[in-house]
Write an enzyme that holds these catalytic residues in place. Structure first.
Site, PDB file in Angstrom:
ATOM      1  N   GLY A  78      22.800  21.347  68.875  1.00  0.00           N
ATOM      2  CA  GLY A  78      22.489  20.989  67.500  1.00  0.00           C
ATOM      3  C   GLY A  78      21.869  22.144  66.740  1.00  0.00           C
ATOM      4  O   GLY A  78      21.615  23.216  67.304  1.00  0.00           O
ATOM      5  N   PRO A  79      21.599  21.946  65.465  1.00  0.00           N
ATOM      6  CA  PRO A  79      21.050  23.014  64.625  1.00  0.00           C
ATOM      7  C   PRO A  79      19.666  23.440  65.077  1.00  0.00           C
ATOM      8  O   PRO A  79      18.967  22.702  65.786  1.00  0.00           O
ATOM      9  CB  PRO A  79      20.996  22.363  63.229  1.00  0.00           C
ATOM     10  CG  PRO A  79      21.875  21.165  63.302  1.00  0.00           C
ATOM     11  CD  PRO A  79      21.851  20.710  64.723  1.00  0.00           C
ATOM     12  N   PRO A  80      19.223  24.643  64.685  1.00  0.00           N
ATOM     13  CA  PRO A  80      17.869  25.094  65.023  1.00  0.00           C
ATOM     14  C   PRO A  80      16.813  24.180  64.404  1.00  0.00           C
ATOM     15  O   PRO A  80      17.011  23.607  63.329  1.00  0.00           O
ATOM     16  CB  PRO A  80      17.793  26.503  64.403  1.00  0.00           C
ATOM     17  CG  PRO A  80      19.206  26.914  64.192  1.00  0.00           C
ATOM     18  CD  PRO A  80      19.984  25.667  63.939  1.00  0.00           C
ATOM     19  N   GLY A  81      15.701  24.043  65.099  1.00  0.00           N
ATOM     20  CA  GLY A  81      14.579  23.298  64.554  1.00  0.00           C
ATOM     21  C   GLY A  81      14.683  21.794  64.676  1.00  0.00           C
ATOM     22  O   GLY A  81      13.912  21.073  64.053  1.00  0.00           O
ATOM     23  N   LYS A  85      15.127  20.588  70.293  1.00  0.00           N
ATOM     24  CA  LYS A  85      15.815  20.632  71.588  1.00  0.00           C
ATOM     25  C   LYS A  85      14.887  21.146  72.692  1.00  0.00           C
ATOM     26  O   LYS A  85      14.730  20.517  73.735  1.00  0.00           O
ATOM     27  CB  LYS A  85      17.060  21.525  71.467  1.00  0.00           C
ATOM     28  CG  LYS A  85      18.077  21.042  70.438  1.00  0.00           C
ATOM     29  CD  LYS A  85      19.338  21.870  70.448  1.00  0.00           C
ATOM     30  CE  LYS A  85      19.112  23.296  70.007  1.00  0.00           C
ATOM     31  NZ  LYS A  85      18.706  23.409  68.598  1.00  0.00           N
ATOM     32  N   SER A 130      38.163  22.533  57.899  1.00  0.00           N
ATOM     33  CA  SER A 130      37.774  21.366  57.106  1.00  0.00           C
ATOM     34  C   SER A 130      37.828  21.606  55.602  1.00  0.00           C
ATOM     35  O   SER A 130      37.647  20.666  54.832  1.00  0.00           O
ATOM     36  CB  SER A 130      36.370  20.897  57.499  1.00  0.00           C
ATOM     37  OG  SER A 130      35.416  21.905  57.261  1.00  0.00           O
ATOM     38  N   LYS A 160      27.254  16.830  57.530  1.00  0.00           N
ATOM     39  CA  LYS A 160      27.897  17.022  56.226  1.00  0.00           C
ATOM     40  C   LYS A 160      27.441  15.957  55.224  1.00  0.00           C
ATOM     41  O   LYS A 160      27.193  16.265  54.052  1.00  0.00           O
ATOM     42  CB  LYS A 160      29.420  16.984  56.388  1.00  0.00           C
ATOM     43  CG  LYS A 160      29.975  18.196  57.137  1.00  0.00           C
ATOM     44  CD  LYS A 160      31.467  18.065  57.365  1.00  0.00           C
ATOM     45  CE  LYS A 160      32.020  19.296  58.071  1.00  0.00           C
ATOM     46  NZ  LYS A 160      33.471  19.206  58.345  1.00  0.00           N
TER      47      LYS A 160
END
Length: 667
Positions: free
Chosen positions: A247-250, A253, A572, A615
């Site tokens: 997943g995205p940073p921050g 995880k 996309s 998104k």
């Protein structure tokens, strides 16, 4: 690790004797002790002044410092574990459920009663054994002959089998061979009134745990069964888990991995793999080289002092490779539950059991992980946080932590909800909460500075939106796209990046030229091909949309995706580009409060894309009201919080023709 200090007074014999005592006290497995003893014997034959002597000393010291049999007991109180996970992290319900599932399975396996099969053609012997063993809380099954025993082995897997040797048709040796073939971990104890040395040797060679002569003492058999159960349980625990947090940073995880270790009562270790190109970082160096060291995995286990820590392998998607080897391929043996029980580090040069280690992998984009490596993990996707989730995390975790770290505990400022939302909406633009914490820390530092300089005038301060603007300056980000005027040739798309979801604008203009398609905006190969496909689709269906079929004959078309300096790629944006071209060629303005994300085929079909939740969150942050997605992404709607679904209109479509009037205004 303690190394021997060599001096003139050092006595090699004394050093070797001390090492011998350490080896004896280390409780090493047989194969490791054999190698250590061999190395020690070699040291006794070489001069203490040679480099080989120092290498041998260091190697043996390392062997005895390894936690060969040291293991921490897991705390399997699910209520306590859930409480700790909730204390440390807000949300992440699916990930927390997966951890609880793992512990529940382990708890059930450990609480299962051992199953014992007693095979003897003498009824008295069977009953006596069953009576004494049933008192030990074992689940007992009996068989009067070998055929009945084989039938029961077809139905169940037993932990221990006690079998008579001499029986009609199927004897004890055949039962031993059959059991060891089907269930290699099941222990078999042979009991016979015809005991002989040759029979005992043959039974042990075929894998029998013990060989007992009749008449026997029931207490001795009971103790023997207990030993067999203990040996079986050493290998029956659940295999070491390999979870991949992507997943995205921050988004929490790494910190969740630390919380898992705390909840289980295990030791914690973290290894950052970003940018590693040397395979020796994983497997270590051969001990014969000068300055040889073990790999990071073995070294962290030695530091932890147990064979079952929680180890986080951070940033696995950023591993590199060069002439020094391929670290990603070296990780295959580490992370494969089928083979990591015999992992061989080059420095140790012997098998070491990693099956009890709980490995947690982190990555920003799981697709960037080596395919064979990703196949060995259970992928758990971390999504970006909604504004409501960020506000809750800020109120319950970030603000109290920063107040404590900046020394404001006795003069606690009060952050209003409006102030927190102002920071989220106007000063951060991320899927995680890292920058949100930085901005909160900046506010707390300013308050601390003002308090120190003007202690008399500054009391308990209320942090309002005005205070935020005073301390952090003018807003950094604007999300008022929904209020902008609809324009011809400009459409809004949604993209998925390493830092979460984002919005893009696609601009298209037409000019006189020679049928050139100009693409700018740092577009990657996939996005360039999507633009070509979008133009081909419109040219092949021009009459359907009321467009002149020769519109491209004496014109050039330029497609640009701001910001030009940021690289962009992915399929996309194909449908977004197609709508920009349709808007341009039909002179119908595109609605700015509608965003599209779908791959477009030459026949006009909308194919599914990834990162749907990220998104939609990006669209909501930007103030967009409508999102158009492929129908095959409808199954992911369950991952979207209900309050977001209520705030926005999410439309699913199969073909581009189905949604033209939703994107383009009427002429």
């Amino acid at each position: 690790m303690r190394f021997f200090k060599k001096s003139e007074e050092s006595q090699p014999d004394a050093i070797i004797e001390e090492l011998r005592e350490k080896i004896a006290a280390a409780h090493m497995p047989a194969h490791a002790k054999k190698i250590a003893d061999k190395e020690l014997e070699l040291l006794g034959r070489i001069s203490a002044a040679t480099s080989e002597y120092t290498i041998g000393l260091t190697y043996i010291e390392y062997l005895v410092s390894m936690p060969w049999n040291t293991k921490t007991d897991d705390n399997l109180d699910l209520v306590r574990v859930e409480k700790i996970l909730n204390e440390d992290h807000y949300g992440l319900d699916k990930i927390k459920d997966r951890i609880l599932e793992h512990l529940a399975v382990k708890k059930l396996r450990m609480s299962r009663k051992p199953r014992i099969l007693i095979v003897d053609d003498e009824e008295v012997a069977r009953k006596n054994l069953a009576h004494i063993l049933s008192k030990e809380n074992y689940k007992i099954s009996t068989a009067a002959n070998g055929m009945e025993a084989l039938s029961k082995l077809d139905q169940y897997e037993f932990d221990v089998v006690l079998t008579d040797l001499k029986m009609e048709k199927v004897d004890g040796m055949e039962i031993l061979e059959t059991t060891k073939t089907r269930f290699p971990d099941t222990e078999v104890i042979m009991i016979t009134g015809y005991a002989s040395i040759d029979g005992a040797v043959e039974a042990i060679k075929k894998g029998a745990f013990h060989y007992v002569a009749k008449p026997f003492k029931l207490d001795e058999v009971r103790d023997m069964v207990a030993q067999a159960i203990d040996k079986k349980s050493m290998g029956k625990e659940t295999k070491g888990s390999v979870l991949c947090f992507s997943g995205p940073p921050g988004t929490g995880k790494t910190s969740l991995g630390r919380s898992i270790a705390r909840a289980l009562g295990r030791k914690f270790a973290r290894i950052s793999l970003g940018g590693i190109k040397d395979e020796a970082e994983i497997r270590g160096h051969r001990k014969t080289y000068a300055g040889a060291m073990p790999g990071r995995i073995i070294e962290e286990i030695r530091r932890a002092g147990t064979i079952n820590p929680v180890i986080i392998l951070d940033e696995v998607d950023k591993i590199g490779y060069d002439v020094k080897g391929d670290p990603a391929s070296a990780l295959l043996e580490v992370l494969d539950p089928e083979q990591n029980s015999n992992f061989i580090d080059h420095y140790l040069d012997m098998p070491f059991d990693l099956s009890s280690v709980m490995f947690i992998i982190t990555a920003n984009i799981a697709d960037n992980i080596f395919d064979a490596l990703r196949d060995r993990m259970e992928l758990i996707q971390f999504s970006g946080y909604t504004e409501e989730e960020k506000a809750n995390i800020a109120s319950h975790f970030l603000i109290p932590r920063q107040i404590n770290e900046t020394g404001l505990s006795e003069h606690t400022p009060e952050f209003t909800n409006e102030a927190v939302y102002k920071i989220i909406q106007e000063y951060t633009r991320e899927a995680g909460i890292r920058n949100l914490e930085r901005e909160i820390a900046a506010v707390c530092r300013r308050i601390a500075k003002d308090y120190v300089q003007h202690k008399e005038t500054v009391e308990r301060i209320a942090v309002t939106p005005d205070v935020i603007e005073k301390f952090l300056g003018p807003r950094k980000y604007y999300f008022e796209l929904a209020e902008e005027k609809d324009r011809i040739g400009i459409t809004t798309g949604l993209v998925w990046t390493e830092v979460g979801g984002d919005i893009i604008s696609v601009e298209a203009v037409k000019m006189q030229g020679k049928q050139k398609l100009i693409l700018t905006g740092s577009l990657g190969d996939v996005m360039r091909e999507s633009a070509q496909a979008a133009l081909s689709y419109i040219r092949s269906n021009a009459s359907k949309f009321g467009i002149s079929e020769n519109f491209f004959e004496n014109n050039d078309i330029h497609i640009h995706v701001p910001a030009g300096a940021i690289p962009k790629d992915g399929p996309s944006a194909g449908t977004t580009i197609a709508f920009a071209l349709l808007s341009l060629l039909t002179a119908r303005p595109a609605r700015m409060d509608v965003a599209i994300s779908a791959e477009l085929t030459l026949s006009g079909r909308l194919l599914p894309v990834g990162g749907i939740k990220e998104k939609i969150l990006a669209a909501r942050r930007a103030g967009l009201k409508t999102v158009i997605l492929p129908s095959r992404n409808k199954s992911e709607l369950g991952n979207i919080p209900e309050n977001i679904q209520n705030d926005m209109k999410i439309i699913f479509a199969d073909k581009i023709e189905d949604v033209i009037d939703m994107v383009l205004t009427k002429q």
